[in-house]
Scaffold this active site. Sequence first.
Site, PDB file in Angstrom:
ATOM      1  N   LYS A  23      41.133 -17.285  20.859  1.00 39.56           N
ATOM      2  CA  LYS A  23      41.352 -16.669  19.547  1.00 39.56           C
ATOM      3  C   LYS A  23      40.265 -16.999  18.515  1.00 39.56           C
ATOM      4  CE  LYS A  23      46.357 -15.999  19.466  1.00 39.56           C
ATOM      5  NZ  LYS A  23      47.598 -16.296  18.743  1.00 39.56           N
TER       6      LYS A  23
ATOM      7  N   ASP B  89      49.276 -11.824  13.948  1.00 40.82           N
ATOM      8  CA  ASP B  89      50.328 -12.851  14.087  1.00 40.82           C
ATOM      9  C   ASP B  89      51.056 -13.094  12.764  1.00 40.82           C
ATOM     10  OD1 ASP B  89      50.218 -13.488  16.800  1.00 40.82           O
ATOM     11  OD2 ASP B  89      48.629 -14.962  16.536  1.00 40.82           O
TER      12      ASP B  89
END
Length: 487
Positions: A297, A334
């Site tokens: 990420k 997210d």
Amino acid sequence: MIALSCTAKTIEENIENIEANRQYIDLAELRVDFLSEDEIEKAGAFPELAGIPVILTYRKPEDGGAAVPIDEEARFAILHRLFSGGYAYVDIEDDADPALVRPLTAAAENAGTEIIRSFHDFDAVPGNLYDRLTAAADGGRFIPKAAVMPKSSADLFKIIETARRLTDTAEGQEAAARGFILLGMGAYGFPTRILAGAMGSMLTFCSPPGTSAAPGHISPSELADYGYIGISRKSRVYGIVGNPAMHSKSPVIHNAWYAAAGIDAVYLPFETADPELIIEKAELLNLGGLSVTIPHKQRIIEVAGIVDESVSAIGASNTMVNRGERGWEAFNTDWLGFLEPLKDYALKGRDALVVGAGGAARAVVYALVKEGMNVQIINRTAAKAEALAADFGCSGGGLDSARSTEPPFLVVQTTSVGMSPDIDGDPLPDFDFSGVDIVYDLIYTPEKTVFLQRAGEAGCRILNGYRMLKAQAAEQFRLFTGCKANF
Ligand code: NAP
């Protein structure tokens, strides 16, 4: 086409497996090496009982066959006796003794049975993959087949590029005039099992639910969930890059949305240590976008040409969108997914306690601060909580520094403690939940962690991470396709 590998001990059980999966499959492969000895002679009747074209295969143990050693002459004698029973294809390894192969291929050609010449490499993708396939094809006389084991994403692309040479060059087309079968095994090879048809491979193999004839086989209904039969070279490819990636629920979620929206696209797990290479090969894959998971990420941001404000603030991207000539755009969904289950609550000005200071916690803290909450972060490693708190202007410390005065409105558990298989874990076993309104655990397997159970028993409203998972995926789906997901 979809071929079901039939690896049961009896003819009857194999036929039952075909019946149970008939709606999904086009042909079957009878693996004689798995049949018990007294069943082998009954196998001549198998194609008629199956009612679909059948490949006759008797694999040696070293090629992935059942571990029953058999003398080569005896193996060929059995293939000889059986193939004339209406088998559409017979599989013969490309390195078998030519003296045994010649009479069998002659007899098969006379009977109109197609001949597959196969090879297997359970350790690697051989450097001579293309040459070996074209040699096995023998000038277009046979169907060459290779099942090989990629150990990296570079190996995966060797397979896809080999297929491209077979489909897109005059020489390759001539060699593969009767078709070819080319599949990568294991986690790295999994995309080829789903993209087989789009790559030009004649078929992909699958196994009855609960079994796996080769590394990476999934069940016929799982192939259908990927939309296998509708996937072509024109289909847009999406996926998740992670290491590991095969456990991810994202393919099930995204593929169901593509199907519901009638979008010509497929979403695949790309297990990889090299996400940059997946992006570099975007054109070969017709790649439209990627979900990004652990451990990529942070590093994935380096390859983004355009970076969303949330990515800069959080320092991580879980969504990359291919903008063509403008490059790749990095997003983070997210934090939006995290907020979705909280949308009906007034958060502004209230207190929140965040447990954990890892990657997920960064997105959570970003979201809560954006909503105007007063956030305290506690973590096993106090220094990480302090650093995260400093980035977002809140307070941070060790696990024992949870404030002891007023109970917070919201407690968010972002550590991996309590996640399956360590389901007995509790990151704050002595924490008193009384007076806390909402307790939110990002974990969704198990549905209710010990932490959430205790919170529920104390009368708090509880939320697990499943809705967040779906909501962040829905936002990715919108970024990928411009369509709204119903979830
Ligand atoms: P991460 O970056 O590796 O962070 C792990 C966190 O857990 C750190 O704060 C770490 O503390 C803490 N931790 C690990 N073992 C611990 C232990 N034995 N005792 C106390 N603390 C411990 O992982 P992440 O990406 O933040 O993911 C964390 C969790 O969130 C995972 O369970 C993941 O599945 C879940 N998640 C869910 C969603 C969703 O959509 N629902 C999305 C993202 C993540 P230290 O700093 O002291 O090591």
